[in-house]
Design an enzyme around this catalytic site. Structure first.
Site, PDB file in Angstrom:
ATOM      1  N   SER A   1      40.947  29.193  48.757  1.00  0.00           N
ATOM      2  CA  SER A   1      41.287  29.878  47.500  1.00  0.00           C
ATOM      3  C   SER A   1      42.217  29.089  46.587  1.00  0.00           C
ATOM      4  O   SER A   1      42.406  29.472  45.437  1.00  0.00           O
ATOM      5  CB  SER A   1      41.897  31.240  47.795  1.00  0.00           C
TER       6      SER A   1
ATOM      7  N   LYS B   1      40.673  28.212  43.335  1.00  0.00           N
ATOM      8  CA  LYS B   1      40.359  29.190  42.283  1.00  0.00           C
ATOM      9  C   LYS B   1      41.062  28.922  40.947  1.00  0.00           C
ATOM     10  O   LYS B   1      40.426  29.021  39.901  1.00  0.00           O
ATOM     11  CB  LYS B   1      40.649  30.613  42.806  1.00  0.00           C
TER      12      LYS B   1
ATOM     13  N   TYR C   1      30.260  27.899  44.984  1.00  0.00           N
ATOM     14  CA  TYR C   1      31.559  28.479  45.365  1.00  0.00           C
ATOM     15  C   TYR C   1      31.974  27.996  46.766  1.00  0.00           C
ATOM     16  O   TYR C   1      33.122  27.599  46.978  1.00  0.00           O
ATOM     17  CB  TYR C   1      31.466  30.010  45.297  1.00  0.00           C
TER      18      TYR C   1
ATOM     19  N   TYR D   1      47.597  36.731  47.218  1.00  0.00           N
ATOM     20  CA  TYR D   1      46.886  37.920  47.711  1.00  0.00           C
ATOM     21  C   TYR D   1      47.678  39.180  47.361  1.00  0.00           C
ATOM     22  O   TYR D   1      48.376  39.205  46.344  1.00  0.00           O
ATOM     23  CB  TYR D   1      46.618  37.815  49.216  1.00  0.00           C
TER      24      TYR D   1
ATOM     25  N   VAL E   1      43.056  30.546  52.696  1.00  0.00           N
ATOM     26  CA  VAL E   1      43.007  30.951  54.102  1.00  0.00           C
ATOM     27  C   VAL E   1      43.052  29.770  55.076  1.00  0.00           C
ATOM     28  O   VAL E   1      43.151  29.968  56.281  1.00  0.00           O
ATOM     29  CB  VAL E   1      41.769  31.834  54.424  1.00  0.00           C
TER      30      VAL E   1
END
Ligand code: GLU
Length: 305
Positions: free
Chosen positions: A61, A64, A189, A241, A259
Protein backbone atom coordinates in the site's frame (compact mmCIF):
# COMPACT_ATOMS: atom_id res chain seq x y z
CA UNK A 1 21.33 11.30 14.70
CA UNK A 2 23.16 8.11 13.71
CA UNK A 3 23.73 7.02 17.28
CA UNK A 4 20.19 7.86 18.26
CA UNK A 5 18.77 5.83 15.35
CA UNK A 6 20.86 2.80 16.31
CA UNK A 7 19.61 3.07 19.88
CA UNK A 8 15.98 3.57 18.91
CA UNK A 9 16.00 0.53 16.63
CA UNK A 10 17.45 -1.68 19.36
CA UNK A 11 15.10 -0.25 21.98
CA UNK A 12 12.01 -0.92 19.85
CA UNK A 13 12.96 -4.26 18.31
CA UNK A 14 11.27 -6.07 21.23
CA UNK A 15 7.89 -4.89 19.86
CA UNK A 16 8.29 -7.17 16.84
CA UNK A 17 7.40 -10.06 19.15
CA UNK A 18 3.96 -8.60 19.79
CA UNK A 19 2.74 -8.61 16.19
CA UNK A 20 2.34 -10.94 13.21
CA UNK A 21 3.58 -11.01 9.63
CA UNK A 22 0.77 -10.69 7.04
CA UNK A 23 0.07 -14.03 5.44
CA UNK A 24 -3.10 -13.46 3.43
CA UNK A 25 -0.67 -12.99 0.56
CA UNK A 26 1.18 -16.29 1.16
CA UNK A 27 4.54 -15.04 -0.08
CA UNK A 28 4.56 -12.17 2.44
CA UNK A 29 4.23 -14.74 5.24
CA UNK A 30 7.84 -15.72 4.53
CA UNK A 31 9.25 -12.40 5.79
CA UNK A 32 11.29 -12.43 9.01
CA UNK A 33 9.15 -11.09 11.82
CA UNK A 34 12.03 -9.84 13.96
CA UNK A 35 13.39 -7.40 11.39
CA UNK A 36 13.40 -3.67 12.09
CA UNK A 37 15.27 -1.06 10.08
CA UNK A 38 15.14 2.59 9.13
CA UNK A 39 16.69 5.06 6.69
CA UNK A 40 16.40 8.84 7.09
CA UNK A 41 17.38 11.27 4.32
CA UNK A 42 17.31 14.99 4.89
CA UNK A 43 17.21 18.06 2.67
CA UNK A 44 20.93 18.53 3.21
CA UNK A 45 21.39 15.15 1.41
CA UNK A 46 22.59 13.49 4.59
CA UNK A 47 21.57 9.89 4.96
CA UNK A 48 21.36 7.77 8.10
CA UNK A 49 20.79 4.02 8.15
CA UNK A 50 20.12 1.73 11.11
CA UNK A 51 19.07 -1.83 11.92
CA UNK A 52 17.91 -4.16 9.12
CA UNK A 53 17.74 -1.37 6.58
CA UNK A 54 19.04 -3.62 3.81
CA UNK A 55 16.13 -6.05 3.99
CA UNK A 56 14.05 -5.90 0.83
CA UNK A 57 10.29 -5.54 0.88
CA UNK A 58 7.48 -4.87 -1.57
CA UNK A 59 5.68 -1.54 -1.74
CA UNK A 60 2.16 -2.91 -1.17
CA UNK A 61 0.00 0.00 0.00
CA UNK A 62 2.96 2.38 0.11
CA UNK A 63 2.49 2.41 -3.68
CA UNK A 64 -0.93 4.07 -3.34
CA UNK A 65 0.17 7.70 -2.80
CA UNK A 66 2.56 7.47 -5.76
CA UNK A 67 -0.02 5.88 -8.06
CA UNK A 68 -2.43 8.62 -6.98
CA UNK A 69 0.10 11.27 -7.94
CA UNK A 70 0.49 9.73 -11.39
CA UNK A 71 -3.29 9.48 -11.89
CA UNK A 72 -3.63 13.14 -10.87
CA UNK A 73 -0.87 14.13 -13.30
CA UNK A 74 -2.57 12.12 -16.05
CA UNK A 75 -6.17 13.18 -15.48
CA UNK A 76 -6.39 16.23 -13.24
CA UNK A 77 -8.23 16.51 -9.93
CA UNK A 78 -11.75 16.79 -11.27
CA UNK A 79 -11.68 13.47 -13.09
CA UNK A 80 -9.88 11.55 -10.33
CA UNK A 81 -12.19 12.77 -7.58
CA UNK A 82 -15.25 11.93 -9.63
CA UNK A 83 -14.22 8.29 -9.11
CA UNK A 84 -12.87 8.40 -5.57
CA UNK A 85 -13.63 10.48 -2.46
CA UNK A 86 -11.52 12.43 0.00
CA UNK A 87 -12.72 11.14 3.36
CA UNK A 88 -11.32 8.62 5.87
CA UNK A 89 -13.37 5.45 6.33
CA UNK A 90 -12.65 4.16 9.84
CA UNK A 91 -12.82 0.69 8.23
CA UNK A 92 -10.02 -1.77 7.40
CA UNK A 93 -8.11 -1.22 4.14
CA UNK A 94 -9.79 -4.08 2.30
CA UNK A 95 -13.34 -3.43 3.49
CA UNK A 96 -16.12 -3.14 0.95
CA UNK A 97 -19.00 -2.51 3.31
CA UNK A 98 -19.46 1.19 2.54
CA UNK A 99 -19.43 0.67 -1.20
CA UNK A 100 -22.96 -0.62 -0.96
CA UNK A 101 -24.32 1.61 1.78
CA UNK A 102 -23.18 5.02 0.52
CA UNK A 103 -25.26 6.87 -2.01
CA UNK A 104 -23.99 7.91 -4.54
CA UNK A 105 -21.46 5.14 -4.23
CA UNK A 106 -17.73 5.55 -4.77
CA UNK A 107 -14.70 4.48 -2.72
CA UNK A 108 -14.21 6.91 0.16
CA UNK A 109 -10.52 7.63 -0.47
CA UNK A 110 -7.53 6.55 -2.61
CA UNK A 111 -5.64 4.91 0.30
CA UNK A 112 -8.06 1.99 0.77
CA UNK A 113 -7.97 -0.87 -1.71
CA UNK A 114 -11.23 0.06 -3.46
CA UNK A 115 -10.03 3.63 -3.99
CA UNK A 116 -6.56 2.57 -5.03
CA UNK A 117 -7.88 0.13 -7.63
CA UNK A 118 -10.08 2.92 -9.03
CA UNK A 119 -7.04 5.24 -9.13
CA UNK A 120 -4.84 2.66 -10.88
CA UNK A 121 -7.54 2.21 -13.54
CA UNK A 122 -7.05 5.89 -14.48
CA UNK A 123 -3.34 5.64 -15.27
CA UNK A 124 -2.75 6.32 -18.93
CA UNK A 125 -0.93 4.21 -21.51
CA UNK A 126 -1.68 2.68 -24.89
CA UNK A 127 -1.16 -0.87 -23.62
CA UNK A 128 -1.09 -2.60 -20.24
CA UNK A 129 2.68 -2.85 -20.58
CA UNK A 130 3.02 0.87 -21.14
CA UNK A 131 0.79 1.64 -18.16
CA UNK A 132 2.93 -0.46 -15.87
CA UNK A 133 6.12 0.95 -17.30
CA UNK A 134 4.88 4.48 -16.58
CA UNK A 135 4.22 3.53 -12.95
CA UNK A 136 7.59 1.82 -12.59
CA UNK A 137 9.35 4.72 -14.26
CA UNK A 138 7.94 7.22 -11.74
CA UNK A 139 8.90 4.94 -8.83
CA UNK A 140 12.43 4.62 -10.23
CA UNK A 141 12.77 8.36 -10.71
CA UNK A 142 11.64 9.41 -7.26
CA UNK A 143 13.45 6.61 -5.44
CA UNK A 144 16.62 7.45 -7.40
CA UNK A 145 16.96 3.75 -8.10
CA UNK A 146 16.85 2.88 -11.82
CA UNK A 147 16.93 -0.83 -10.98
CA UNK A 148 13.60 -1.10 -9.17
CA UNK A 149 11.46 -3.95 -10.44
CA UNK A 150 8.72 -6.39 -9.49
CA UNK A 151 9.21 -9.21 -7.03
CA UNK A 152 7.69 -11.91 -9.23
CA UNK A 153 6.95 -14.34 -6.38
CA UNK A 154 4.96 -11.77 -4.42
CA UNK A 155 3.15 -10.60 -7.54
CA UNK A 156 2.11 -14.12 -8.57
CA UNK A 157 1.17 -14.99 -4.99
CA UNK A 158 -1.22 -12.05 -4.73
CA UNK A 159 -2.58 -12.54 -8.24
CA UNK A 160 -3.45 -16.11 -7.35
CA UNK A 161 -5.05 -15.38 -3.98
CA UNK A 162 -6.42 -11.85 -4.37
CA UNK A 163 -10.10 -12.74 -4.41
CA UNK A 164 -11.17 -9.97 -2.08
CA UNK A 165 -9.61 -7.36 -4.36
CA UNK A 166 -11.19 -9.16 -7.28
CA UNK A 167 -14.63 -8.88 -5.63
CA UNK A 168 -14.05 -5.20 -4.90
CA UNK A 169 -13.03 -4.54 -8.48
CA UNK A 170 -15.99 -6.33 -10.06
CA UNK A 171 -18.30 -4.47 -7.67
CA UNK A 172 -16.68 -1.20 -8.72
CA UNK A 173 -17.38 -1.99 -12.35
CA UNK A 174 -20.97 -2.81 -11.51
CA UNK A 175 -21.47 0.64 -9.96
CA UNK A 176 -19.75 2.37 -12.87
CA UNK A 177 -16.51 3.37 -11.12
CA UNK A 178 -14.26 1.03 -13.09
CA UNK A 179 -14.37 1.05 -16.84
CA UNK A 180 -12.66 -1.54 -19.03
CA UNK A 181 -11.12 -4.91 -18.39
CA UNK A 182 -11.27 -5.68 -14.63
CA UNK A 183 -8.60 -8.40 -14.74
CA UNK A 184 -6.23 -6.08 -16.55
CA UNK A 185 -6.77 -3.31 -13.98
CA UNK A 186 -6.22 -5.78 -11.12
CA UNK A 187 -3.08 -7.07 -12.76
CA UNK A 188 -1.69 -3.54 -12.90
CA UNK A 189 -2.63 -2.98 -9.24
CA UNK A 190 -0.99 -6.25 -8.13
CA UNK A 191 2.16 -5.33 -10.07
CA UNK A 192 2.32 -1.86 -8.53
CA UNK A 193 2.03 -3.42 -5.04
CA UNK A 194 4.82 -5.91 -5.84
CA UNK A 195 7.53 -3.41 -6.73
CA UNK A 196 10.48 -4.37 -4.56
CA UNK A 197 12.36 -1.73 -2.61
CA UNK A 198 14.64 -1.09 0.35
CA UNK A 199 14.19 1.42 3.16
CA UNK A 200 16.50 3.77 1.31
CA UNK A 201 14.24 3.72 -1.76
CA UNK A 202 11.24 4.43 0.45
CA UNK A 203 13.06 7.24 2.26
CA UNK A 204 13.94 8.85 -1.08
CA UNK A 205 10.31 8.66 -2.21
CA UNK A 206 9.26 10.24 1.08
CA UNK A 207 11.89 12.93 0.56
CA UNK A 208 10.49 13.70 -2.90
CA UNK A 209 7.04 14.27 -1.38
CA UNK A 210 8.56 16.21 1.53
CA UNK A 211 10.37 18.38 -1.01
CA UNK A 212 7.07 19.33 -2.71
CA UNK A 213 7.65 17.30 -5.87
CA UNK A 214 11.08 18.71 -6.64
CA UNK A 215 14.06 16.45 -7.27
CA UNK A 216 16.49 17.58 -4.62
CA UNK A 217 19.58 16.93 -6.71
CA UNK A 218 18.64 18.45 -10.04
CA UNK A 219 16.20 21.01 -8.61
CA UNK A 220 13.74 19.98 -11.33
CA UNK A 221 10.02 19.77 -10.63
CA UNK A 222 8.58 16.29 -11.27
CA UNK A 223 5.09 17.10 -9.97
CA UNK A 224 3.34 20.36 -9.07
CA UNK A 225 3.49 21.26 -5.40
CA UNK A 226 -0.28 21.30 -4.89
CA UNK A 227 -0.58 17.69 -6.12
CA UNK A 228 2.08 16.52 -3.67
CA UNK A 229 0.15 18.41 -0.98
CA UNK A 230 -3.01 16.48 -1.84
CA UNK A 231 -1.06 13.22 -1.60
CA UNK A 232 0.46 14.13 1.78
CA UNK A 233 -2.93 15.17 3.11
CA UNK A 234 -4.29 11.72 2.29
CA UNK A 235 -1.26 10.22 4.01
CA UNK A 236 -2.03 12.12 7.21
CA UNK A 237 -5.80 11.48 7.16
CA UNK A 238 -5.90 7.91 5.77
CA UNK A 239 -2.33 6.63 5.39
CA UNK A 240 -2.10 4.40 8.45
CA UNK A 241 -5.29 2.37 7.90
CA UNK A 242 -7.90 2.81 10.61
CA UNK A 243 -5.19 3.93 13.04
CA UNK A 244 -4.50 7.15 11.10
CA UNK A 245 -5.96 9.45 13.77
CA UNK A 246 -3.93 7.89 16.54
CA UNK A 247 -0.77 8.00 14.43
CA UNK A 248 -1.42 11.67 13.56
CA UNK A 249 -1.61 12.45 17.27
CA UNK A 250 1.37 10.35 18.36
CA UNK A 251 3.71 10.88 15.38
CA UNK A 252 2.20 13.69 13.29
CA UNK A 253 4.05 12.92 10.04
CA UNK A 254 2.34 12.27 6.66
CA UNK A 255 2.99 8.53 6.27
CA UNK A 256 1.76 5.50 4.36
CA UNK A 257 2.18 1.96 5.52
CA UNK A 258 1.94 -1.32 3.66
CA UNK A 259 1.18 -4.88 4.74
CA UNK A 260 4.77 -5.83 3.94
CA UNK A 261 5.67 -3.88 7.10
CA UNK A 262 6.99 -0.78 5.38
CA UNK A 263 6.21 2.82 6.28
CA UNK A 264 7.01 5.74 3.96
CA UNK A 265 7.11 9.13 5.70
CA UNK A 266 7.42 12.66 4.35
CA UNK A 267 8.30 15.35 6.89
CA UNK A 268 7.48 18.49 4.86
CA UNK A 269 10.58 20.44 3.82
CA UNK A 270 12.76 18.39 6.18
CA UNK A 271 13.19 14.70 5.54
CA UNK A 272 12.08 11.43 4.03
CA UNK A 273 11.97 8.31 6.18
CA UNK A 274 11.70 4.64 5.20
CA UNK A 275 10.95 1.97 7.79
CA UNK A 276 10.78 -1.80 7.59
CA UNK A 277 9.29 -4.03 10.27
CA UNK A 278 7.18 -6.90 8.89
CA UNK A 279 5.57 -7.79 12.21
CA UNK A 280 2.18 -6.00 12.11
CA UNK A 281 -0.30 -4.83 14.73
CA UNK A 282 -4.01 -5.66 14.43
CA UNK A 283 -4.66 -2.64 12.18
CA UNK A 284 -1.97 -3.77 9.70
CA UNK A 285 0.78 -1.30 10.61
CA UNK A 286 4.34 -2.31 11.48
CA UNK A 287 4.11 -2.68 15.24
CA UNK A 288 7.73 -1.84 16.03
CA UNK A 289 7.95 0.65 13.14
CA UNK A 290 5.17 2.79 14.63
CA UNK A 291 6.87 2.77 18.05
CA UNK A 292 10.17 3.70 16.44
CA UNK A 293 8.55 6.63 14.63
CA UNK A 294 6.86 7.79 17.83
CA UNK A 295 10.26 8.01 19.51
CA UNK A 296 11.93 9.66 16.53
CA UNK A 297 9.19 12.25 16.13
CA UNK A 298 9.30 13.07 19.83
CA UNK A 299 13.09 13.34 19.86
CA UNK A 300 13.34 15.69 16.85
CA UNK A 301 9.94 17.38 17.18
CA UNK A 302 8.89 16.20 13.72
CA UNK A 303 5.13 16.48 14.13
CA UNK A 304 3.67 18.89 11.57
CA UNK A 305 1.08 20.04 14.11
N1 GLU B 1 -1.54 -5.63 -2.19
C1 GLU B 1 -2.18 -5.49 -0.92
C2 GLU B 1 -3.67 -5.71 -1.04
O1 GLU B 1 -4.27 -5.19 -1.89
C3 GLU B 1 -1.88 -4.16 -0.34
C4 GLU B 1 -2.50 -3.99 1.01
C5 GLU B 1 -1.76 -3.08 1.92
O2 GLU B 1 -0.54 -2.99 1.90
O3 GLU B 1 -2.45 -2.42 2.70
O4 GLU B 1 -4.27 -6.41 -0.29
Amino acid sequence: MQLLLNNLVEKNRQWTKHGKVANYIPELGKMDSDRLGIVVVDTGRKIYRAGDYQTKLTMQSMSKPIALLLALLDNGEEKVFRKVGKEPTGDPFNSMIKLETLNPSKPLNPMINAGAIAVTSLIKGISKEEKFFRILDLFRKISKNPNLDINMDVYLSEKKTGDRNRSIAYFLRDIGILEGDVEEILDLYFKQCSIEVTCEDIANMGMFLANQGIDRESGKSIAPMHLTQIVKTFMITCGMYDASGEFAINVGIPSKSGVSGGIMCAVPNKMGIGVIGPSLDIKGNSIAGVKLLEDLSEEFKLSIF
